[in-house]
Write a protein that holds these residues in place. Structure first.
Motif, PDB file in Angstrom:
ATOM      1  N   LYS A   9     -28.225  52.686   2.733  1.00 15.80           N
ATOM      2  CA  LYS A   9     -27.953  53.153   4.088  1.00 15.80           C
ATOM      3  C   LYS A   9     -28.638  52.246   5.100  1.00 15.80           C
ATOM      4  N   GLY A  10     -28.213  52.389   6.357  1.00  8.52           N
ATOM      5  CA  GLY A  10     -28.855  51.674   7.444  1.00  8.52           C
ATOM      6  C   GLY A  10     -28.793  50.166   7.272  1.00  8.52           C
ATOM      7  N   SER A  11     -29.957  49.515   7.418  1.00  9.83           N
ATOM      8  CA  SER A  11     -30.020  48.055   7.317  1.00  9.83           C
ATOM      9  C   SER A  11     -29.632  47.568   5.920  1.00  9.83           C
ATOM     10  N   ALA A  12     -29.822  48.427   4.905  1.00 10.76           N
ATOM     11  CA  ALA A  12     -29.468  48.042   3.532  1.00 10.76           C
ATOM     12  C   ALA A  12     -27.977  47.754   3.413  1.00 10.76           C
ATOM     13  N   ILE A  13     -27.158  48.469   4.185  1.00 11.98           N
ATOM     14  CA  ILE A  13     -25.704  48.235   4.156  1.00 11.98           C
ATOM     15  C   ILE A  13     -25.386  46.826   4.667  1.00 11.98           C
ATOM     16  N   ILE A  14     -26.065  46.449   5.763  1.00 14.43           N
ATOM     17  CA  ILE A  14     -25.839  45.107   6.327  1.00 14.43           C
ATOM     18  C   ILE A  14     -26.250  44.040   5.317  1.00 14.43           C
ATOM     19  N   PHE A  15     -27.419  44.233   4.683  1.00 13.35           N
ATOM     20  CA  PHE A  15     -27.883  43.266   3.683  1.00 13.35           C
ATOM     21  C   PHE A  15     -26.930  43.211   2.489  1.00 13.35           C
ATOM     22  N   ALA A  16     -26.401  44.368   2.113  1.00 12.27           N
ATOM     23  CA  ALA A  16     -25.495  44.439   0.959  1.00 12.27           C
ATOM     24  C   ALA A  16     -24.156  43.769   1.258  1.00 12.27           C
ATOM     25  N   ILE A  17     -23.804  43.656   2.522  1.00 13.00           N
ATOM     26  CA  ILE A  17     -22.564  42.961   2.916  1.00 13.00           C
ATOM     27  C   ILE A  17     -22.809  41.454   3.025  1.00 13.00           C
ATOM     28  N   LEU A  18     -23.962  41.098   3.617  1.00 14.26           N
ATOM     29  CA  LEU A  18     -24.261  39.676   3.821  1.00 14.26           C
ATOM     30  C   LEU A  18     -24.502  38.949   2.503  1.00 14.26           C
ATOM     31  N   ALA A  19     -25.113  39.631   1.530  1.00 11.38           N
ATOM     32  CA  ALA A  19     -25.436  38.986   0.252  1.00 11.38           C
ATOM     33  C   ALA A  19     -24.186  38.452  -0.455  1.00 11.38           C
ATOM     34  N   PRO A  20     -23.116  39.244  -0.627  1.00  7.41           N
ATOM     35  CA  PRO A  20     -21.910  38.707  -1.272  1.00  7.41           C
ATOM     36  C   PRO A  20     -21.254  37.581  -0.471  1.00  7.41           C
ATOM     37  N   LEU A  21     -21.315  37.686   0.870  1.00  2.00           N
ATOM     38  CA  LEU A  21     -20.716  36.623   1.695  1.00  2.00           C
ATOM     39  C   LEU A  21     -21.432  35.295   1.466  1.00  2.00           C
ATOM     40  N   MET A  22     -22.760  35.349   1.419  1.00  6.86           N
ATOM     41  CA  MET A  22     -23.523  34.131   1.151  1.00  6.86           C
ATOM     42  C   MET A  22     -23.258  33.617  -0.258  1.00  6.86           C
ATOM     43  N   MET A  23     -23.091  34.539  -1.210  1.00  6.38           N
ATOM     44  CA  MET A  23     -22.801  34.134  -2.577  1.00  6.38           C
ATOM     45  C   MET A  23     -21.427  33.475  -2.673  1.00  6.38           C
ATOM     46  N   PHE A  24     -20.479  33.952  -1.871  1.00  8.22           N
ATOM     47  CA  PHE A  24     -19.145  33.357  -1.857  1.00  8.22           C
ATOM     48  C   PHE A  24     -19.236  31.881  -1.455  1.00  8.22           C
ATOM     49  N   VAL A  25     -20.114  31.575  -0.500  1.00  8.83           N
ATOM     50  CA  VAL A  25     -20.314  30.187  -0.068  1.00  8.83           C
ATOM     51  C   VAL A  25     -20.850  29.344  -1.223  1.00  8.83           C
ATOM     52  N   GLU A  26     -21.857  29.870  -1.938  1.00 10.41           N
ATOM     53  CA  GLU A  26     -22.431  29.135  -3.053  1.00 10.41           C
ATOM     54  C   GLU A  26     -21.405  28.897  -4.153  1.00 10.41           C
ATOM     55  N   VAL A  27     -20.618  29.928  -4.488  1.00 11.27           N
ATOM     56  CA  VAL A  27     -19.628  29.812  -5.559  1.00 11.27           C
ATOM     57  C   VAL A  27     -18.569  28.770  -5.195  1.00 11.27           C
ATOM     58  N   TYR A  28     -18.118  28.792  -3.946  1.00  8.11           N
ATOM     59  CA  TYR A  28     -17.086  27.836  -3.520  1.00  8.11           C
ATOM     60  C   TYR A  28     -17.596  26.397  -3.656  1.00  8.11           C
ATOM     61  N   MET A  29     -18.860  26.190  -3.269  1.00 10.66           N
ATOM     62  CA  MET A  29     -19.435  24.843  -3.382  1.00 10.66           C
ATOM     63  C   MET A  29     -19.584  24.440  -4.854  1.00 10.66           C
ATOM     64  N   ASP A  30     -19.975  25.388  -5.719  1.00 11.80           N
ATOM     65  CA  ASP A  30     -20.110  25.085  -7.150  1.00 11.80           C
ATOM     66  C   ASP A  30     -18.767  24.724  -7.769  1.00 11.80           C
ATOM     67  N   LEU A  31     -17.709  25.368  -7.311  1.00 12.73           N
ATOM     68  CA  LEU A  31     -16.381  25.093  -7.859  1.00 12.73           C
ATOM     69  C   LEU A  31     -15.862  23.716  -7.432  1.00 12.73           C
ATOM     70  N   MET A  32     -16.345  23.219  -6.303  1.00 12.19           N
ATOM     71  CA  MET A  32     -15.875  21.918  -5.818  1.00 12.19           C
ATOM     72  C   MET A  32     -16.548  20.756  -6.554  1.00 12.19           C
ATOM     73  N   GLN A  33     -17.711  20.991  -7.142  1.00 10.60           N
ATOM     74  CA  GLN A  33     -18.457  19.888  -7.760  1.00 10.60           C
ATOM     75  C   GLN A  33     -17.694  19.220  -8.915  1.00 10.60           C
ATOM     76  N   PRO A  34     -17.163  19.972  -9.910  1.00 12.66           N
ATOM     77  CA  PRO A  34     -16.415  19.303 -10.991  1.00 12.66           C
ATOM     78  C   PRO A  34     -15.205  18.523 -10.479  1.00 12.66           C
ATOM     79  N   LYS A  35     -14.556  19.031  -9.434  1.00  9.42           N
ATOM     80  CA  LYS A  35     -13.389  18.334  -8.889  1.00  9.42           C
ATOM     81  C   LYS A  35     -13.808  16.989  -8.280  1.00  9.42           C
ATOM     82  N   PHE A  36     -14.940  17.015  -7.537  1.00 11.15           N
ATOM     83  CA  PHE A  36     -15.456  15.757  -6.987  1.00 11.15           C
ATOM     84  C   PHE A  36     -15.797  14.789  -8.115  1.00 11.15           C
TER      85      PHE A  36
END
Length: 576
Positions: A9-36
């Protein structure tokens, strides 16, 4: 497990939303490395284009840095969400425990409640942390790697149709077998807490009887059982690691075998094989992370069920919708019987009596006769098994619990003080009490002498469980704490047993003067404490043996007479 997600609840909801969004950025960058990497090999190196190799290399570095930011952000936000969730869950559990009656606490057991409030919450908290990181990263990375691998070579992707189902099937089988074992692990943890708690609280008895070795053996046995069960649970889960490792190594061999043949035939470039192996490793690492998640999930699931058991427990003592305030202070028992649980025998049987408002009533009886159980029913610490209790003509089950206990002061048999100061403990009775009010109360409780002798007086420190005070001092502070409350009904459960007779006499006189209009019930082992009561109740094996004044009982009741003679001598009979 999912029932506990409402604690985010409260601020925990915001943190729980931001965490997956930041992870999405990391995953996308990891997926680009083998292609490069594939582009560097198949384009840069194959055409001897150095500038292309360097430009693509810089892209890999930038992608790695952005991925680092995304991963770090995810770690921070997921940790904050997990810690917030753990804090709220612990608070909910603690608040719930405060609403439970003695009946539910006896059933759940104190040691188990402590384990649930600490260890079990930590397991769930760790699960939330892993879920926001691994449970987001692994599926995204696995799915993204599969898609990228398929775009490189559809034929080689057939390998996934064998490896992935094998791993998933193993995870499901192991999960079903490991969950019951982790439930037993938590139960063994309860046992360790029980033994440890009893040994710490009873350390004086242990040392007095020199039974340290016996208690060491007892703890060693309990601790060994916990270790043994933990090993069984972990061994079941560790089987997954060889399965996943075997699947990954066989898949790499298959890629090199079939991919090499395709390269010889000219159907696939070497760079794409390297990229494919990188994607395969990412897929397998994702599945290994899922295995770790499963290991923690099986334990967290057991912990979450234990937590939910407490949260879903319905208190047996709570207000009815049409509850009323107290309207009088006379007490009436109507055919009351009581037992602590359905498997035990009656502690009280068919108790019927009336205590008028303002009366002083003494309660006498042998050990185990039901004296404490009798008075515990009045403030609804327990409810009677049969019959009913009325105060002011109203069944106490129809009176608001808070109002009932606000008007009843109880000095329990065990003098429990809380860590803090003397003033903190006294103000439990009345938060707004001023210094004069406290001084009057401690004076009547015969506690002013040892309080005023201290340098800090009411600001003096009370250590945990009041261990820096003697038994008599703790009893007097407990009595003062209740006197400050100015209750309409005062119950003293053998609360002056540690006082000498002179101090007890002064205490009784002070209470009689201070609470002249208060209904007072006194449980005592000494006849001298109750002989001037308006009436004395003699309990024997949970039943009323007799009710009367001191002189009446000396004449009519053998139990009371024999007790009086043993304490006061034969001359007590001459005075009758």
């Amino acid at each position: 497990m999912f029932k506990l997600l409402k604690n985010i609840k409260g601020s925990a909801i915001i943190f729980a939303i931001l965490a997956p969004l930041m992870m999405f950025v990391e995953v996308y960058m990891d997926l680009m490395q083998p292609k490069f990497l594939a582009d560097i090999i198949d384009i840069g190196i194959a055409t001897n284009d150095t500038s292309y190799v360097f430009s693509t290399g810089w892209k890999m570095i930038i992608a790695a840095f952005i991925g680092f930011i995304g991963g770090s952000g995810c770690a921070v936000f997921s940790a904050m969400a997990a810690m917030n969730t753990g804090e709220k869950l612990r608070q909910r559990l603690f608040d719930k425990i405060q609403t439970l009656s003695f009946l539910e606490i006896d059933k759940l057991k104190t040691s188990s409640l402590i384990t649930r409030l600490t260890n079990d919450v930590s397991q769930v908290q760790a699960m939330v942390l892993m879920s926001l990181r691994v449970a987001v990263r692994s599926p995204l990375l696995c799915l993204g790697s599969i898609i990228m691998a398929v775009t490189l070579s559809k034929k080689l992707s057939i390998i996934f149709l064998v490896a992935i189902p094998l791993i998933l099937f193993s995870v499901i089988i192991i999960l079903k077998k490991s969950f019951p074992l982790f439930t037993l692990v938590q139960e063994k943890m309860d046992n360790v807490n029980t033994v440890m708690r009893e040994s710490i609280l009873g350390v004086r008895v242990i040392k007095a009887f020199t039974i340290e070795d016996k208690h060491k053996e007892r703890f060693e046995h309990t601790n060994y059982n916990l270790m043994n069960m933990s090993i069984k649970a972990q061994n079941m889960n560790i089987i997954l690691w060889p399965v996943v490792t075997l699947a990954m190594n066989l898949s790499v061999i298959a890629v090199l075998w079939f991919g090499g043949n395709m390269t010889i035939k000219g159907d696939l470039e070497i760079g794409k094989i390297m990229a494919f192996i990188n994607y395969l490793v990412q897929i397998m690492n994702s599945l290994i992370s899922v295995v770790m998640l499963v290991l923690n999930f099986s334990r967290a699931k057991a912990s979450s069920e234990r937590i939910n058991e407490v949260l879903e427990t319905v208190p047996s003592i709570q207000d009815k919708i049409d509850s009323v305030d107290m309207k009088g202070f006379d007490i009436e028992f109507e055919n009351v019987s009581f037992k602590y649980n359905e498997h035990s025998e009656n502690v009280l049987t068919d108790i019927s009596l009336k205590i008028n408002a303002g009366e002083k009533v003494g309660i006498i009886g042998a050990t185990g006769s039901g004296k404490s159980s009798f008075v515990n029913l009045i403030p609804r610490l327990y409810d009677p098994t049969e019959g009913r209790i009325k105060i002011g003509g109203t069944d106490i089950k129809n009176i608001k619990v808070k109002d009932l206990r606000k008007n009843i002061g109880v000095v329990l048999q065990d003098s429990i003080l809380f860590s803090g100061t003397i003033e903190d403990n006294l103000k439990f009775g009345k938060p707004g009490a001023d210094k004069n009010f406290m001084e009057d109360a401690v004076m009547d409780a015969q506690a002013s002498d040892f309080i005023m002798e201290r340098d800090e007086k009411f600001k003096s420190t009370i250590e945990q469980r009041g261990k820096n005070f003697s038994g008599g001092q703790k009893q007097r502070l407990s009595i003062a704490r209740t006197l400050i409350k100015n209750p309409k009904i005062l119950i003293m459960d053998d609360s002056s047993s540690a006082l000498d007779m002179a101090t007890e006499l002064r205490l009784q006189n002070a209470i009689k003067k201070r609470m002249a209009d208060t209904t007072v019930l006194i449980i005592a082992q000494r006849i001298s404490a109750v002989m001037d009561a308006d009436k004395i109740i003699v309990l024997d094996n949970g039943k009323i043996s007799a009710i009367g004044t001191h002189n009446d009982l000396l004449e009519k009741n053998e139990i009371y007479r024999s007790t009086a003679v043993s304490q006061l001598g034969e001359e007590v009979l001459i005075r009758v």
